[in-house]
Design an enzyme around this catalytic site. Sequence first.
Site, PDB file in Angstrom:
ATOM      1  N   GLY A 191      -2.203   3.666   4.252  1.00  0.00           N
ATOM      2  CA  GLY A 191      -3.212   4.001   3.255  1.00  0.00           C
ATOM      3  C   GLY A 191      -2.756   4.969   2.188  1.00  0.00           C
ATOM      4  O   GLY A 191      -3.466   5.936   1.884  1.00  0.00           O
ATOM      5  N   TYR A 232      -9.586   7.749  -7.197  1.00  0.00           N
ATOM      6  CA  TYR A 232      -8.843   6.763  -7.972  1.00  0.00           C
ATOM      7  C   TYR A 232      -9.419   6.510  -9.360  1.00  0.00           C
ATOM      8  O   TYR A 232      -8.909   5.666 -10.080  1.00  0.00           O
ATOM      9  CB  TYR A 232      -8.752   5.458  -7.154  1.00  0.00           C
ATOM     10  CG  TYR A 232      -8.220   5.767  -5.772  1.00  0.00           C
ATOM     11  CD1 TYR A 232      -6.878   6.063  -5.577  1.00  0.00           C
ATOM     12  CD2 TYR A 232      -9.084   5.870  -4.681  1.00  0.00           C
ATOM     13  CE1 TYR A 232      -6.393   6.421  -4.338  1.00  0.00           C
ATOM     14  CE2 TYR A 232      -8.605   6.228  -3.433  1.00  0.00           C
ATOM     15  CZ  TYR A 232      -7.261   6.509  -3.272  1.00  0.00           C
ATOM     16  OH  TYR A 232      -6.778   6.882  -2.046  1.00  0.00           O
ATOM     17  N   ASP A 241     -12.873  10.038  -3.651  1.00  0.00           N
ATOM     18  CA  ASP A 241     -13.234   8.627  -3.753  1.00  0.00           C
ATOM     19  C   ASP A 241     -14.626   8.356  -3.186  1.00  0.00           C
ATOM     20  O   ASP A 241     -15.121   7.227  -3.256  1.00  0.00           O
ATOM     21  CB  ASP A 241     -12.194   7.730  -3.077  1.00  0.00           C
ATOM     22  CG  ASP A 241     -11.786   8.205  -1.696  1.00  0.00           C
ATOM     23  OD1 ASP A 241     -12.377   9.178  -1.204  1.00  0.00           O
ATOM     24  OD2 ASP A 241     -10.857   7.611  -1.115  1.00  0.00           O
ATOM     25  N   HIS A 289     -12.986   7.115   3.112  1.00  0.00           N
ATOM     26  CA  HIS A 289     -12.311   6.412   4.202  1.00  0.00           C
ATOM     27  C   HIS A 289     -12.284   7.276   5.473  1.00  0.00           C
ATOM     28  O   HIS A 289     -12.188   8.502   5.390  1.00  0.00           O
ATOM     29  CB  HIS A 289     -10.876   6.063   3.802  1.00  0.00           C
ATOM     30  CG  HIS A 289     -10.788   5.194   2.587  1.00  0.00           C
ATOM     31  ND1 HIS A 289     -10.575   5.710   1.326  1.00  0.00           N
ATOM     32  CD2 HIS A 289     -10.905   3.860   2.445  1.00  0.00           C
ATOM     33  CE1 HIS A 289     -10.561   4.726   0.448  1.00  0.00           C
ATOM     34  NE2 HIS A 289     -10.761   3.590   1.098  1.00  0.00           N
ATOM     35  N   ASP A 334     -13.854  12.287   2.504  1.00  0.00           N
ATOM     36  CA  ASP A 334     -13.260  11.125   1.846  1.00  0.00           C
ATOM     37  C   ASP A 334     -14.086   9.896   2.223  1.00  0.00           C
ATOM     38  O   ASP A 334     -14.677   9.851   3.299  1.00  0.00           O
ATOM     39  CB  ASP A 334     -11.819  10.979   2.353  1.00  0.00           C
ATOM     40  CG  ASP A 334     -10.975  10.009   1.552  1.00  0.00           C
ATOM     41  OD1 ASP A 334     -11.252   8.799   1.635  1.00  0.00           O
ATOM     42  OD2 ASP A 334     -10.018  10.440   0.896  1.00  0.00           O
ATOM     43  N   ASP A 346       0.821  -1.215   0.000  1.00  0.00           N
ATOM     44  CA  ASP A 346       0.000   0.000   0.000  1.00  0.00           C
ATOM     45  C   ASP A 346       0.852   1.261   0.000  1.00  0.00           C
ATOM     46  O   ASP A 346       0.503   2.263  -0.632  1.00  0.00           O
ATOM     47  CB  ASP A 346      -0.913   0.027   1.229  1.00  0.00           C
ATOM     48  CG  ASP A 346      -2.173  -0.793   1.022  1.00  0.00           C
ATOM     49  OD1 ASP A 346      -2.356  -1.326  -0.082  1.00  0.00           O
ATOM     50  OD2 ASP A 346      -2.970  -0.904   1.972  1.00  0.00           O
ATOM     51  N   HIS A 405      -4.318   9.481   6.374  1.00  0.00           N
ATOM     52  CA  HIS A 405      -4.089   8.216   7.087  1.00  0.00           C
ATOM     53  C   HIS A 405      -2.723   8.143   7.782  1.00  0.00           C
ATOM     54  O   HIS A 405      -2.549   7.301   8.668  1.00  0.00           O
ATOM     55  CB  HIS A 405      -4.200   7.035   6.123  1.00  0.00           C
ATOM     56  CG  HIS A 405      -5.569   6.813   5.575  1.00  0.00           C
ATOM     57  ND1 HIS A 405      -6.680   6.687   6.376  1.00  0.00           N
ATOM     58  CD2 HIS A 405      -6.008   6.712   4.290  1.00  0.00           C
ATOM     59  CE1 HIS A 405      -7.748   6.510   5.601  1.00  0.00           C
ATOM     60  NE2 HIS A 405      -7.369   6.527   4.345  1.00  0.00           N
TER      61      HIS A 405
END
Length: 503
Positions: A168, A322, A283, A197, A195, A118, A160
């Site tokens: 991340g 992404y 995202d 996440h 986001d 990652d 992150h």
Amino acid sequence: MACERPISLYDSDDEDIVYDGDDVRKRNVAYYYHPDVGHFHYGQLHPMKPQRLVVCNDLVASYEMPRYMTVVQSPKLEASDIAAFHSQDYVNFLQTVTPKLATTMQDDVLRKFNIGEDCPLFAGLWDYCTLYSGGSVEGARRLNHKMNDIVINWPGGLHHAKKSEASGFCYVNDIVLGILELLKYHKRVLYIDIDIHHGDGVQEAFNNSDRVMTVSFHRFGQYFPGSGSIMDKGVGPGKYFAINLPLMAAIRDEPYVKLFESVISSVEENFNPEAIVLQCGSDSLCEDRLGQFALSFNAHARAVKYVKSLGKPLMVLGGGGYTLRNVARCWALETGVILGLRMKDEIPESSLYSHYFSPRLLRPLLTPKMADANSHAYLDSIEKETLECLRMIRGAPSVQMQEIVGIRLDEIEQIEENERLARTSMEKEVYKMTEKMEEDCFVEDRHHPTSSASYPQGEDPRRIGQYWGYDGLAPPRSRSDVIEEEKYEDKERRKNLNMPGIP
């Protein structure tokens, strides 16, 4: 079925962009960018592509928005700036490590800093970190000294990264560094994260502080990073200053915007921030390669517009995203929203990458691939829980909190008792909805044959163009991209010769 656009974006106060060099009213907005920041490369098949920043900036320029704001070249941070949050041994590692040097290191050293698939090591990693963080730190200083009302740093927003490790796709947490700067001049700072996440690195950094409130709207359940339960509310002095809105898959525009505006309105009323940092990870848009929400461009941008309407010093950052064509569209659109400009939906032909966008629209309709797993009852329950939590911190943290606690002790005790009783039922509801999503929702499953001819055009995973999908065209490429593609094409040519002895 295409995602409808019931959410309006523009209003009567927005102005049409004036082209052809006419004089325009300059906004008090600073826009950070550096020509090198989009040329770094995580790896050919890695979903994080800094090239998205090049295309976004091209759209911003094509719509002639730089004339309405102050464009600033992002500075590079010094190691001492980054060490304001990150541990010294981690900063030393980032500053000195190279892909070649990493081959001589023990595996436990790389594991210590969470370097791996990652978060890979790539050429220029330190320069990349110092560039994307530079706009966030210097942008905070501009807000501190009232040089600008709003600062934009799309390369930033990497939420992150932890104090001593990468996570991340994030190496340096520019958001934490920017907030630390803002705290030098502002008593209370609000951090909002849209986001998909959970903004775990930022919450972890300020989890026990009542001067920073973190508010994260994110996908919850079996999803990275797995944190951000509604019952996760901060600790110690920071109790009730961490607000988490755990959402299920495929939330649509109307319920998202309703929840967002309700919660942020209550945050403004009860926390009364002196400055705001907004992370705009794209995202959370529908059709993102890694995301699982179903938001339109208008809904995502409405969140930005609402935060701007609060009238506080504001720093706007990027984050995840992404599907590259949609990242560029999203952040260019939101640059216009911040400037109060009404943008034409047809992408200008002056854009160097206009042929990558099909349709050539700024806000095309997006198609959800999942059923909405968020019931009205579930959304109502997390909204109610959040608003009750926000009532706990009414007043000015670190200034009048003790006095207010003394006055409202009985009310606080009652709310804490209600929270204890609700905890078990709330967690059961969250996981019940997670199971429902797994059973009832579906994702279109694409076959992955080995023959390149079987892939849809532009989606062969061995090629950089997979992230664009437009007639095999690739985004702006670094030299390493070109070399890798040449190697691959040469290998294919040799294979097609079908002659023994040719490697």
